[in-house]
Design an enzyme around this catalytic site. Structure first.
Site, PDB file in Angstrom:
ATOM      1  N   HIS A 370      47.828  16.725 -25.031  1.00 50.57           N
ATOM      2  CA  HIS A 370      47.052  17.529 -24.069  1.00 50.57           C
ATOM      3  C   HIS A 370      47.439  17.308 -22.620  1.00 50.57           C
ATOM      4  O   HIS A 370      46.765  17.830 -21.728  1.00 50.57           O
ATOM      5  CB  HIS A 370      45.559  17.232 -24.199  1.00 50.57           C
ATOM      6  CG  HIS A 370      44.942  17.695 -25.468  1.00 50.57           C
ATOM      7  ND1 HIS A 370      44.390  18.945 -25.610  1.00 50.57           N
ATOM      8  CD2 HIS A 370      44.810  17.086 -26.669  1.00 50.57           C
ATOM      9  CE1 HIS A 370      43.905  19.073 -26.844  1.00 50.57           C
ATOM     10  NE2 HIS A 370      44.154  17.951 -27.507  1.00 50.57           N
ATOM     11  N   LYS A 562      36.043  22.861 -12.343  1.00 51.68           N
ATOM     12  CA  LYS A 562      36.853  22.047 -13.261  1.00 51.68           C
ATOM     13  C   LYS A 562      36.840  20.626 -12.733  1.00 51.68           C
ATOM     14  O   LYS A 562      36.328  20.394 -11.633  1.00 51.68           O
ATOM     15  CB  LYS A 562      38.288  22.583 -13.292  1.00 51.68           C
ATOM     16  CG  LYS A 562      38.898  22.773 -11.880  1.00 51.68           C
ATOM     17  CD  LYS A 562      40.312  23.329 -11.913  1.00 51.68           C
ATOM     18  CE  LYS A 562      40.395  24.804 -12.183  1.00 51.68           C
ATOM     19  NZ  LYS A 562      41.125  25.124 -13.401  1.00 51.68           N
ATOM     20  N   ARG A 563      37.377  19.645 -13.501  1.00 57.14           N
ATOM     21  CA  ARG A 563      37.460  18.298 -12.956  1.00 57.14           C
ATOM     22  C   ARG A 563      38.197  18.314 -11.623  1.00 57.14           C
ATOM     23  O   ARG A 563      39.087  19.147 -11.403  1.00 57.14           O
ATOM     24  CB  ARG A 563      38.197  17.372 -13.948  1.00 57.14           C
ATOM     25  CG  ARG A 563      37.381  17.012 -15.165  1.00 57.14           C
ATOM     26  CD  ARG A 563      36.132  16.239 -14.806  1.00 57.14           C
ATOM     27  NE  ARG A 563      36.481  14.870 -14.438  1.00 57.14           N
ATOM     28  CZ  ARG A 563      36.153  13.795 -15.136  1.00 57.14           C
ATOM     29  NH1 ARG A 563      35.445  13.905 -16.249  1.00 57.14           N
ATOM     30  NH2 ARG A 563      36.508  12.596 -14.739  1.00 57.14           N
ATOM     31  N   LYS A 568      45.113  19.761  -9.671  1.00 59.75           N
ATOM     32  CA  LYS A 568      44.407  21.043  -9.782  1.00 59.75           C
ATOM     33  C   LYS A 568      44.243  21.715  -8.409  1.00 59.75           C
ATOM     34  O   LYS A 568      43.886  22.872  -8.314  1.00 59.75           O
ATOM     35  CB  LYS A 568      43.050  20.850 -10.453  1.00 59.75           C
ATOM     36  CG  LYS A 568      43.164  20.359 -11.914  1.00 59.75           C
ATOM     37  CD  LYS A 568      41.787  20.119 -12.516  1.00 59.75           C
ATOM     38  CE  LYS A 568      41.834  19.450 -13.882  1.00 59.75           C
ATOM     39  NZ  LYS A 568      42.107  20.374 -15.003  1.00 59.75           N
ATOM     40  N   THR A 670      41.352  25.803 -19.843  1.00 62.68           N
ATOM     41  CA  THR A 670      40.533  26.672 -20.694  1.00 62.68           C
ATOM     42  C   THR A 670      39.485  27.385 -19.842  1.00 62.68           C
ATOM     43  O   THR A 670      38.982  28.434 -20.219  1.00 62.68           O
ATOM     44  CB  THR A 670      39.836  25.856 -21.801  1.00 62.68           C
ATOM     45  OG1 THR A 670      39.276  24.671 -21.220  1.00 62.68           O
ATOM     46  CG2 THR A 670      40.807  25.468 -22.891  1.00 62.68           C
ATOM     47  N   LYS A 674      37.621  31.201 -19.857  1.00 68.96           N
ATOM     48  CA  LYS A 674      36.164  31.423 -19.782  1.00 68.96           C
ATOM     49  C   LYS A 674      35.832  32.398 -18.656  1.00 68.96           C
ATOM     50  O   LYS A 674      34.994  33.286 -18.815  1.00 68.96           O
ATOM     51  CB  LYS A 674      35.430  30.087 -19.586  1.00 68.96           C
ATOM     52  CG  LYS A 674      35.614  29.135 -20.765  1.00 68.96           C
ATOM     53  CD  LYS A 674      35.250  27.686 -20.437  1.00 68.96           C
ATOM     54  CE  LYS A 674      35.836  26.748 -21.485  1.00 68.96           C
ATOM     55  NZ  LYS A 674      35.724  25.312 -21.109  1.00 68.96           N
TER      56      LYS A 674
HETATM   57  C1  26V Z   1      44.093  11.929 -18.161  1.00 70.81           C
HETATM   58  C2  26V Z   1      44.558  11.211 -17.080  1.00 70.81           C
HETATM   59  C3  26V Z   1      44.695   9.750 -17.199  1.00 70.81           C
HETATM   60  C4  26V Z   1      45.365   9.073 -16.027  1.00 70.81           C
HETATM   61  C5  26V Z   1      45.080   9.729 -14.698  1.00 70.81           C
HETATM   62  C6  26V Z   1      45.370  11.198 -14.706  1.00 70.81           C
HETATM   63  C7  26V Z   1      44.849  11.894 -15.886  1.00 70.81           C
HETATM   64  C8  26V Z   1      44.651  13.267 -15.842  1.00 70.81           C
HETATM   65  C9  26V Z   1      44.160  13.958 -16.922  1.00 70.81           C
HETATM   66  C10 26V Z   1      43.901  13.290 -18.083  1.00 70.81           C
HETATM   67  C11 26V Z   1      43.307  14.064 -19.226  1.00 70.81           C
HETATM   68  C12 26V Z   1      44.179  14.214 -20.374  1.00 70.81           C
HETATM   69  C13 26V Z   1      43.544  14.906 -21.529  1.00 70.81           C
HETATM   70  C14 26V Z   1      42.934  16.235 -21.190  1.00 70.81           C
HETATM   71  O1  26V Z   1      41.742  16.367 -21.006  1.00 70.81           O
HETATM   72  N1  26V Z   1      43.750  17.273 -21.156  1.00 70.81           N
HETATM   73  C15 26V Z   1      43.293  18.642 -20.968  1.00 70.81           C
HETATM   74  O2  26V Z   1      43.198  19.224 -22.266  1.00 70.81           O
HETATM   75  C16 26V Z   1      42.754  20.561 -22.216  1.00 70.81           C
HETATM   76  C17 26V Z   1      42.589  21.027 -23.649  1.00 70.81           C
HETATM   77  O3  26V Z   1      43.821  21.092 -24.274  1.00 70.81           O
HETATM   78  C18 26V Z   1      43.736  21.412 -21.436  1.00 70.81           C
HETATM   79  O4  26V Z   1      43.248  22.729 -21.362  1.00 70.81           O
HETATM   80  C19 26V Z   1      43.924  20.858 -20.033  1.00 70.81           C
HETATM   81  O5  26V Z   1      44.941  21.574 -19.358  1.00 70.81           O
HETATM   82  C20 26V Z   1      44.297  19.387 -20.111  1.00 70.81           C
HETATM   83  O6  26V Z   1      44.312  18.802 -18.820  1.00 70.81           O
END
Ligand code: 26V
Length: 828
Positions: A370, A562-563, A568, A670, A674
């Site tokens: 992801h 969003k986060r 972003k 996503t 929406k």
């Molecule tokens: C994790 C981390 C960890 C270290 C610091 C930066 C960072 C940034 C983001 C994440 C999240 C990774 C997992 C996640 O939530 N991915 C999201 O998954 C969604 C569903 O597939 C996708 O639509 C998003 O684009 C994606 O960011």
């Protein structure tokens, strides 16, 4: 109707009836017999609980029948392994899926109750951070609706994602206490528990057949207790199981301590055990040194795999058919330990030899990635791994040894490649690479949008792709039209149903193509605008009540929700706003259509830059909204505590959806889907699923700007110097200088320095490189928005052509291409 457990018919209408009278009777009974209250003293929560139990009763027969039928049919079951499920409120969703929303509203009215108020009482289970967790929830909805036998496995966090409050412009985290009033949707199963081991050591021994086996003598054993929630499909009788594990101390452990009189040691052990499922970790924080997080991952994975093996042995039988009965999807690397855990159970507990055990394991798992952000790829220090999970590490070493032997032969001892592929990263501290474990242990690997899958193949998973090209797939994400249209936007749902002539679009979103023929219809345009205006009005009223902030529904609602993360680029949005503010003040001729800029999103608690971005949004809002010279032109609002519930208000109200990540960084997104489903137009980069959304809705109905992923790479290879852009663009320079001037910080020139300095010196997400293109695109948007017929046509066409982005389609693709599962319809 027949239940699974007794095979006795359940006919009591107060338990199963869907008529208004049955619902009323059931509610009154539940309020009395379950909540133990007379109406006149019942609290809002009592009333909500009685309503929820009324609905839950109606799920149970469907749920038990599904379980019984799945068992008898021997159908292949999909197990979704996910550390997160961001479900959102259950009650409204279940009413809709049962088809009794209006009946329930009427039943409530006759009892003098307002259904809206009852629905608002529910605390949403926020057991996820953002995209990944919400995707899991959409997938559970679509699996049940698609009649696929499925179990979702995860953790029953006592505290989900923190609630966000804004104090003096800063984010403040408040603990989420979603369980404090009870959770009517879950059924605890105190008899479905599994032991999970930690620490200790391993030792070899000879079994009765004289074979060498390994025994793990743990230093700590914790128990996982199943908590089950039914997930009903829309318009079908199928209900799947969401099984979340809660950690508790084992009884024997308590006993031992008590018998020696060591009361405090026993209590300590209990606390240590229960801590494991206490709190959800922010997933966008680097995992360094988070022992508890590794404990959590192993905890839920071990319980889930033990449960699957138990179910298999109890129904089908021999373990060599395990992978025919089950297929398990790893939702990112958080559950990747499942690969080693299934091996452990097959080898150590069932005495299988390595090869057959590996054959079963490898046919069981599939893996979804992801994110491509390097800092997000999970690795664990060997030292921690060895201490916490000694047996798992041995198994991982053996998986690696065999795997690297294969690589060595295939590539004639190409040492550099071997080092890149290894499950163990060498270096100052050796680490286990979880993505490699997941990749080696899975028969399929997928990305979540076309661009993301391509990048996966050429960057982070390149060596794996060269090794096993056929294992790679793309399954572009989707979202649930039930949650994000039917639940969120009742008025739009009614309009769509009247156009389509029936509600079939709710489970086949491509049916909305019919709208295309109305894209030029002036009468329909009016209906369409009325629906949008009503949603904007509803958001405005909610916001005023909640925060005191007033916004005007007649203005363009420009939303980024969003986060909060630098990639972003909420700060790109802000630079545009500050630029507008400045021009409106200085140029009396410059009067673009009035806009309301809305932001929503949480920052990881330790992510200082993201928190500073929130502060800047609020600081700009304070100055802009307080300046009579720009009042009536622009307004800026930070909507606190963005979650599924507040999202349900924001998506329907948006005119414009901000999807402005740097190309190549957002795996899919996503939120983009929406918003578009609710008729917002997108301003976006060629990133993640934006690309496919633009192709689907038509490039003429999408506001594109910014560098492509290839251009991003080129610019960075050429040596990107953001300060050159600053010096070459006087308007941009003025904006950044204004932020530095203290204007937005009561004279403090240093507050936002970390942000502006980072932009000028490094700008890792190329905000400055995309600034000019973004502003030009926004200018075009101002023009188009003034042509209301054009805007409305574009909005209609977005909804008409968004059908592909339903999670029903995504689940169908997983089912056909990866899981090889078939629908098993249940009759009521
Ligand atoms: C994790 C981390 C960890 C270290 C610091 C930066 C960072 C940034 C983001 C994440 C999240 C990774 C997992 C996640 O939530 N991915 C999201 O998954 C969604 C569903 O597939 C996708 O639509 C998003 O684009 C994606 O960011």
């Amino acid at each position: 109707m027949v239940t699974a457990e007794t095979s006795q018919p359940v006919t009591d209408p107060t338990r199963i009836g869907l008529t208004k009278e049955a619902l009323k009777q059931a509610f009154v009974d539940n309020l009395f017999y379950i909540q133990g209250r007379f109406r006149d003293v019942a609290t809002a929560n009592d009333i909500y609980m009685a309503a929820a139990f009324t609905v839950r009763d109606r799920l149970l027969a469907r749920w038990l029948k599904s379980a019984q039928h799945f068992k008898e049919s021997g159908a292949r079951t999909l197990c979704y392994l996910s550390a997160e499920y961001l479900l959102g409120p259950h009650l409204i969703n279940n009413l809709i899926n049962l088809g009794i929303l209006e009946t329930a509203r009427e039943a409530g009215e006759e009892l003098g109750l307002d259904l809206g108020e009852i629905l608002a009482t529910e605390e949403e289970p926020g057991l996820g951070n953002g995209g990944l967790g919400r995707l899991a929830a959409c997938f559970m909805d679509s699996l049940a609706t698609g009649q696929i036998p499925a179990i979702g496995y995860g953790i029953r966090y006592e505290f989900g994602i923190f609630d966000q409050a804004i104090e003096n412009g800063w984010q403040v985290e408040k603990s989420d206490t979603w369980l404090k009033n009870g959770n009517p949707w879950e059924i605890p199963r105190p008899k479905i528990t599994f032991p999970v081991r930690y620490f200790g050591h391993t030792e070899p021994y000879q079994d009765e057949q004289g074979r060498l086996r390994i025994r793990w003598i743990p230093g700590l054993v914790v128990e996982g207790v199943a908590h089950d929630t039914p997930i009903l499909g829309y318009g079908v009788a199928n209900a799947n199981l969401l099984r979340l594990w809660k950690a508790q101390a084992t009884e024997s452990f308590d006993f031992q301590a008590f018998s020696t009189g060591d009361y405090y040691r026993a209590v300590q052990a209990k606390i240590e055990a229960e801590t494991i499922s206490k709190v959800l970790y922010p997933n966008d924080e680097p995992a360094v040194g988070k022992e508890l997080r590794l404990k959590q991952q192993y905890f839920f994975v071990s319980c889930s795999i033990q449960d699957m093996v138990r179910l298999h042995l109890a129904t089908v039988g021999p373990l060599d058919t395990f992978a025919d009965k089950f297929v398990a999807q790893l939702n990112d690397t958080h559950p990747a330990l499942a690969v080693a855990e299934l091996m452990r159970i097959l080898l150590d507990e069932h005495g299988l030899a390595w090869e057959p055990a590996w054959d079963i394991t490898h046919r069981t798992f599939a893996f979804t990635n992801h994110t491509l952000l390097p800092e997000a790829l999970e690795t664990w220090p060997i030292e921690l791994f060895e201490r916490l999970l000694p047996r798992l590490l041995e198994i991982i070493y053996e998986i690696n040894r065999r795997f690297l032997d294969e690589v060595r032969v295939r590539y004639l001892a190409d040492e550099a490649r071997i080092a890149r592929l290894s499950l163990i990263a060498e270096g100052e501290t050796r680490r286990v690479r979880m993505a490699h474990l997941a990749a080696v242990g899975s028969f399929a690997i997928n990305g979540v949008a076309a661009l993301h899958t391509d990048l996966l193949k050429t960057t982070v998973m390149r060596d794996f792709h060269e090794l096993w090209p056929d294992r790679f797939h793309n399954v572009t994400n989707g979202v649930s039209p039930r949650r994000f249209i039917v639940v969120s936007n009742r008025r739009l749902a009614r309009l769509l149903t009247s156009v389509c002539g029936n509600e079939d679009w709710m489970r086949d979103l491509t049916a909305l193509r019919r709208l295309e023929s109305l894209a030029e219809d002036q009468g329909f345009h009016e209906d369409w605008r009325r629906v949008k205006l009503a949603a904007k009005d509803q958001l405005a009223r909610w916001l005023a009540a909640k925060t005191g902030v007033r916004i005007d529904p007649q203005t363009l609602f420009d939303v980024q929700a969003k986060r909060i993360h630098e990639y972003k680029r909420q700060h790109l949005n802000l630079l545009h706003i500050v630029g507008l503010y400045q021009r409106i003040k200085q140029d009396a001729q410059f009067r673009p259509p009035p806009r309301t800029f809305l932001f929503g999103g949480k920052a990881a608690p330790s992510y200082a830059m993201a928190k500073l971005i929130i502060k800047l949004i609020n600081a700009v809002a304070e100055v802009v909204n307080g300046d009579p010279q720009v009042n009536g032109h622009i307004r800026v609002v930070f909507v606190p505590d963005f979650n599924v519930t507040t999202g349900q208000l924001l998506y329907p109200a948006a005119d414009l959806s901000e999807q402005i990540s740097l190309a190549g960084k957002e795996a899919s997104g996503t939120g983009n889907m929406k918003f578009a489903m609710n008729g917002a137009l997108t301003i976006g980069t060629l990133d993640g699923a934006n690309i496919e959304i633009r192709d689907a809705v038509g490039p003429e109905n999408f506001f594109l700007f910014g560098l492509t992923e290839a251009e991003v790479r080129q610019r960075q290879a050429d040596g990107y110097r953001p300060s050159d852009i600053y010096h070459g663009d006087p308007e941009l320079a003025t904006i950044i200088d204004l932020i530095d001037s203290g204007l937005f910080a009561h004279g403090d020139k240093t507050l936002f320095r970390p942000l502006t300095e980072n932009l000028l010196r490094h700008d890792p997400f190329m905000v400055l490189a995309d600034f000019r293109a973004y502003v030009s695109c926004q200018t075009l948007i101002d023009e188009v928005f003034q042509d209301s017929a054009r805007w409305t046509r574009m909005s209609i066409l977005n909804v008409a052509r968004i059908g592909h982005f339903s999670s029903d389609r995504a689940i169908r693709e997983y089912g056909e291409r990866i899981w090889k599962v078939e629908p098993v319809p249940i009759q009521v």
